[in-house]
Design an enzyme around this catalytic site. Structure first.
Site, PDB file in Angstrom:
ATOM      1  N   GLU A   1      19.721 -10.797  23.186  1.00 26.42           N
ATOM      2  CA  GLU A   1      19.431 -12.166  22.747  1.00 26.42           C
ATOM      3  C   GLU A   1      20.363 -12.576  21.606  1.00 26.42           C
ATOM      4  O   GLU A   1      20.854 -13.704  21.559  1.00 26.42           O
ATOM      5  CB  GLU A   1      17.954 -12.270  22.338  1.00 26.42           C
ATOM      6  CG  GLU A   1      17.040 -12.123  23.555  1.00 26.42           C
ATOM      7  CD  GLU A   1      15.558 -12.226  23.243  1.00 26.42           C
ATOM      8  OE1 GLU A   1      15.181 -12.152  22.065  1.00 26.42           O
ATOM      9  OE2 GLU A   1      14.775 -12.386  24.211  1.00 26.42           O
TER      10      GLU A   1
ATOM     11  N   VAL B   1       0.852  -1.190   0.000  1.00 27.75           N
ATOM     12  CA  VAL B   1       0.000   0.000   0.000  1.00 27.75           C
ATOM     13  C   VAL B   1       0.885   1.236   0.000  1.00 27.75           C
ATOM     14  O   VAL B   1       1.878   1.299   0.736  1.00 27.75           O
ATOM     15  CB  VAL B   1      -0.935  -0.010   1.231  1.00 27.75           C
ATOM     16  CG1 VAL B   1      -1.774   1.251   1.272  1.00 27.75           C
ATOM     17  CG2 VAL B   1      -1.814  -1.243   1.193  1.00 27.75           C
TER      18      VAL B   1
HETATM   19  C1  LIG Z   1      14.104  -8.856  16.090  1.00 29.83           C
HETATM   20  C2  LIG Z   1      12.842  -8.561  16.856  1.00 29.83           C
HETATM   21  C3  LIG Z   1      12.621  -9.206  18.057  1.00 29.83           C
HETATM   22  C4  LIG Z   1      11.450  -8.947  18.787  1.00 29.83           C
HETATM   23  N1  LIG Z   1      11.250  -9.613  19.956  1.00 29.83           N
HETATM   24  C5  LIG Z   1      10.096  -9.433  20.628  1.00 29.83           C
HETATM   25  C6  LIG Z   1       9.825 -10.191  21.809  1.00 29.83           C
HETATM   26  O1  LIG Z   1      10.653 -10.996  22.249  1.00 29.83           O
HETATM   27  N2  LIG Z   1       8.629  -9.996  22.436  1.00 29.83           N
HETATM   28  C7  LIG Z   1       7.705  -9.109  21.958  1.00 29.83           C
HETATM   29  O2  LIG Z   1       6.633  -8.983  22.539  1.00 29.83           O
HETATM   30  N3  LIG Z   1       7.939  -8.384  20.857  1.00 29.83           N
HETATM   31  C8  LIG Z   1       9.101  -8.515  20.174  1.00 29.83           C
HETATM   32  N4  LIG Z   1       9.349  -7.791  19.044  1.00 29.83           N
HETATM   33  C9  LIG Z   1       8.358  -6.785  18.630  1.00 29.83           C
HETATM   34  C10 LIG Z   1       7.182  -7.430  17.907  1.00 29.83           C
HETATM   35  O3  LIG Z   1       7.652  -8.264  16.882  1.00 29.83           O
HETATM   36  C11 LIG Z   1       6.299  -6.313  17.366  1.00 29.83           C
HETATM   37  O4  LIG Z   1       5.837  -5.566  18.462  1.00 29.83           O
HETATM   38  C12 LIG Z   1       5.123  -6.847  16.578  1.00 29.83           C
HETATM   39  O5  LIG Z   1       5.562  -7.579  15.469  1.00 29.83           O
HETATM   40  C13 LIG Z   1       4.228  -5.694  16.123  1.00 29.83           C
HETATM   41  O6  LIG Z   1       3.150  -6.211  15.414  1.00 29.83           O
HETATM   42  P1  LIG Z   1       2.462  -5.330  14.277  1.00 29.83           P
HETATM   43  O7  LIG Z   1       1.261  -6.097  13.841  1.00 29.83           O
HETATM   44  O8  LIG Z   1       2.284  -3.928  14.721  1.00 29.83           O
HETATM   45  O9  LIG Z   1       3.546  -5.259  13.103  1.00 29.83           O
HETATM   46  P2  LIG Z   1       4.358  -6.413  12.369  1.00 29.83           P
HETATM   47  O10 LIG Z   1       4.249  -7.704  13.074  1.00 29.83           O
HETATM   48  O11 LIG Z   1       5.718  -5.852  12.152  1.00 29.83           O
HETATM   49  O12 LIG Z   1       3.619  -6.556  10.976  1.00 29.83           O
HETATM   50  C14 LIG Z   1       3.547  -5.508  10.045  1.00 29.83           C
HETATM   51  C15 LIG Z   1       3.189  -6.089   8.693  1.00 29.83           C
HETATM   52  O13 LIG Z   1       2.897  -4.998   7.810  1.00 29.83           O
HETATM   53  C16 LIG Z   1       3.428  -5.291   6.531  1.00 29.83           C
HETATM   54  N5  LIG Z   1       3.630  -4.009   5.840  1.00 29.83           N
HETATM   55  C17 LIG Z   1       4.444  -2.999   6.196  1.00 29.83           C
HETATM   56  N6  LIG Z   1       4.308  -1.968   5.342  1.00 29.83           N
HETATM   57  C18 LIG Z   1       3.401  -2.351   4.406  1.00 29.83           C
HETATM   58  C19 LIG Z   1       2.838  -1.715   3.261  1.00 29.83           C
HETATM   59  N7  LIG Z   1       3.167  -0.479   2.907  1.00 29.83           N
HETATM   60  N8  LIG Z   1       1.929  -2.399   2.536  1.00 29.83           N
HETATM   61  C20 LIG Z   1       1.569  -3.661   2.888  1.00 29.83           C
HETATM   62  N9  LIG Z   1       2.064  -4.301   3.960  1.00 29.83           N
HETATM   63  C21 LIG Z   1       2.964  -3.650   4.721  1.00 29.83           C
HETATM   64  C22 LIG Z   1       4.727  -6.026   6.836  1.00 29.83           C
HETATM   65  O14 LIG Z   1       5.136  -6.803   5.737  1.00 29.83           O
HETATM   66  C23 LIG Z   1       4.327  -6.866   8.055  1.00 29.83           C
HETATM   67  O15 LIG Z   1       3.876  -8.151   7.697  1.00 29.83           O
HETATM   68  C24 LIG Z   1      10.508  -8.016  18.294  1.00 29.83           C
HETATM   69  C25 LIG Z   1      10.738  -7.364  17.078  1.00 29.83           C
HETATM   70  C26 LIG Z   1      11.900  -7.633  16.368  1.00 29.83           C
HETATM   71  C27 LIG Z   1      12.149  -6.942  15.050  1.00 29.83           C
END
Ligand SMILES: Cc1cc2nc3c(=O)[nH]c(=O)nc-3n(C[C@H](O)[C@H](O)[C@H](O)COP(=O)(O)OP(=O)(O)OC[C@H]3O[C@@H](n4cnc5c(N)ncnc54)[C@H](O)[C@@H]3O)c2cc1C
Length: 439
Positions: free
Chosen positions: A191, A91
């Site tokens: 980690e 998007v």
């Molecule tokens: C390395 C790492 C380790 C982590 N460890 C932990 C942990 O141990 N415990 C914990 O609670 N949290 C952890 N987190 C944080 C956790 O992963 C995030 O808080 C969580 O994923 C957020 O969920 P979300 O749905 O907001 O976004 P996300 O899970 O990041 O999903 C966002 C989605 O949007 C999609 N997207 C982005 N932009 C666009 C676009 N323009 N068009 C279409 N699709 C798009 C992406 O492809 C993705 O699939 C960690 C994060 C990372 C990076």
């Protein structure tokens, strides 16, 4: 400009279903798509075709688990949800007046999509604080591709060091190849550093003929005076001692001044210093994806200082009750817990909340249920704060392991990760140490 306009599914429209478009199949978006009732014709858009369990991504870097154990095809998760269609598409922007969003589909075709309700949950991206040029030398852990490149860089450096030692290269060259710097002392950096130390000491012992994997030099650099900002001081100290026991050299109060192909320049309590290192990993910061800026521009919102978007108790934008923002990119101030952090439980609970809201199963504002936080340090060692109880060592590790298994999507993945962990934690074997990407 987009050439085609996708309309909501016709059959669903005839039955009076409202059109809900969800952008992002992460923790928030996928939870919502799976929980919304069939009253809604749902379109779930993501720029990749899989949902990624980011918390275990660092284990891919060290070859402890395979990508397929933490990535799951979005489509497969929606098999029993006939009211949800999943499209691989990126998007770009929004037309708030016409309630339209503009996308580029897999394969490149542009299209637009109309909605009654829009949910944006696109998460975070890497943040180099104005030094984006560092990314090429210091990859960040955010995507599966990035994790695989980091694995190639780490394992490739060890292979290069073995070859260099075999041909009698100068010791400085071998030392540089055997040096790893991880930047960022939050859970991800801790980690990652701990897992690399475990890899060298348990899995690789006896496998090299010219190197001693124990000579792998791992430094963890953190600008703050303590690791794991936000954890209780006792747990911060436990993490520090645990990493030092594993052989990690932790540099607190130290900032990165420069990153290049040969290593890093650091500025710390002892002044500026140069560290030659073949492997530098970045775990020092994240910021919202670009789409947060497009949302702000289209709906007349000023992003917060960190780029996140303020939402109200319905997790909607001010003045736009039809637009919900969830997960990491949302800035929500919970009355009990304050501004919520970007963690998976927040994103999942927000996805579940908006499903209840759109299904008229709740009118109350969103309230976060905080179970706590945790970080793993090494084999059978972790720190955790669960419902105010502070744990460290084996018990914390057990809680960490159970929580992560519970959070993984799909029974088969839970099982496969448990087998991989058995392999790793009991036998000290790392089954996925393949160099498959360019370094
Ligand atoms: C390395 C790492 C380790 C982590 N460890 C932990 C942990 O141990 N415990 C914990 O609670 N949290 C952890 N987190 C944080 C956790 O992963 C995030 O808080 C969580 O994923 C957020 O969920 P979300 O749905 O907001 O976004 P996300 O899970 O990041 O999903 C966002 C989605 O949007 C999609 N997207 C982005 N932009 C666009 C676009 N323009 N068009 C279409 N699709 C798009 C992406 O492809 C993705 O699939 C960690 C994060 C990372 C990076």
């Amino acid at each position: 400009m987009p050439s085609d306009t996708l309309t909501p599914d016709a059959a669903a429209r005839e039955s009076g279903a409202s059109s809900v478009v969800i952008v992002g199949a992460g923790f928030a978006g996928l939870t919502l798509a799976r929980q919304l009732s069939r009253r809604h014709a749902v379109t779930l858009l993501d720029r990749r075709n899989y949902h990624l369990f980011q918390p275990l991504l660092y284990q891919v870097v060290v070859g402890a688990i395979s990508p397929g154990e933490i990535g799951v095809a979005v489509r497969g998760q929606l098999r029993h949800r006939p009211n949800v269609r999943s499209l691989e598409a990126e998007v770009f922007d929004f037309d708030a007046v016409g309630r339209i969003l503009n996308c580029g589909a897999a394969g490149g075709a542009a299209f637009s999509l109309t909605y009654d309700t829009l949910v944006v949950a696109t998460g975070m991206q890497d943040h180099y604080f104005g030094h984006d040029d560092w990314a090429v030398h210091a990859p960040a852990l955010k995507t599966l591709g990035g994790g695989l490149r980091m694995r190639a860089r780490l394992l490739g450096a060890l292979e290069a060091a073995e070859a260099a030692a075999a041909r009698g290269a100068p010791s400085e060259e071998v030392e540089r190849l055997m040096s790893v710097v991880a930047v960022g002392g939050g859970p991800t950096g801790v980690e990652l550093a701990g897992a690399i130390a475990e890899l060298s000491r348990t899995a690789m012992a006896g496998e090299f003929r010219y190197l001693d994997p124990d000579d792998l030099r791992i430094e963890l650099v953190e600008g703050e005076p303590a690791l794991l900002n936000g954890f209780a001081p006792r747990l911060q100290k436990h993490a520090l001692r645990g990493l030092e026991r594993l052989g990690v050299n932790v540099r607190l109060g130290t900032m990165v001044r420069a990153v290049d192909a040969d290593g890093v320049t650091l500025a710390g309590p002892d002044g500026e210093m140069r560290r030659a290192a073949a492997v530098v990993f970045w775990a020092a910061g994240v910021r919202p994806t670009e789409l947060a800026g497009a949302v702000a521009a289209a709906y007349g919102i000023t992003p917060e200082r960190d780029g996140r978007l303020a939402v109200d108790g319905r997790l909607a934008l001010a003045g736009h009750p039809e637009v919900h923002v969830l997960g990491d990119i949302a800035a929500y101030v919970d009355p009990r817990h304050g501004r919520l952090p970007g963690v998976a439980p927040v994103a999942k609970q927000q996805g579940a909340f908006v499903a209840r809201l759109l299904d008229d199963r709740t009118r109350a504002p969103f309230r976060y249920r905080d179970w706590g936080r945790m970080a793993v340090i090494g084999r059978f060692d972790a720190v955790a704060e669960i419902l105010g109880i502070r744990l460290s060592g084996r018990l914390a590790w057990l809680v960490w392991a159970l929580a992560h298994i519970a959070y993984l999507v799909g029974f088969d993945r839970k099982l496969r990760v448990m087998v991989s962990w058995g392999w790793r934690f009991v036998l000290g074997r790392y089954a996925a140490r393949l160099i498959t990407e360019a370094r």
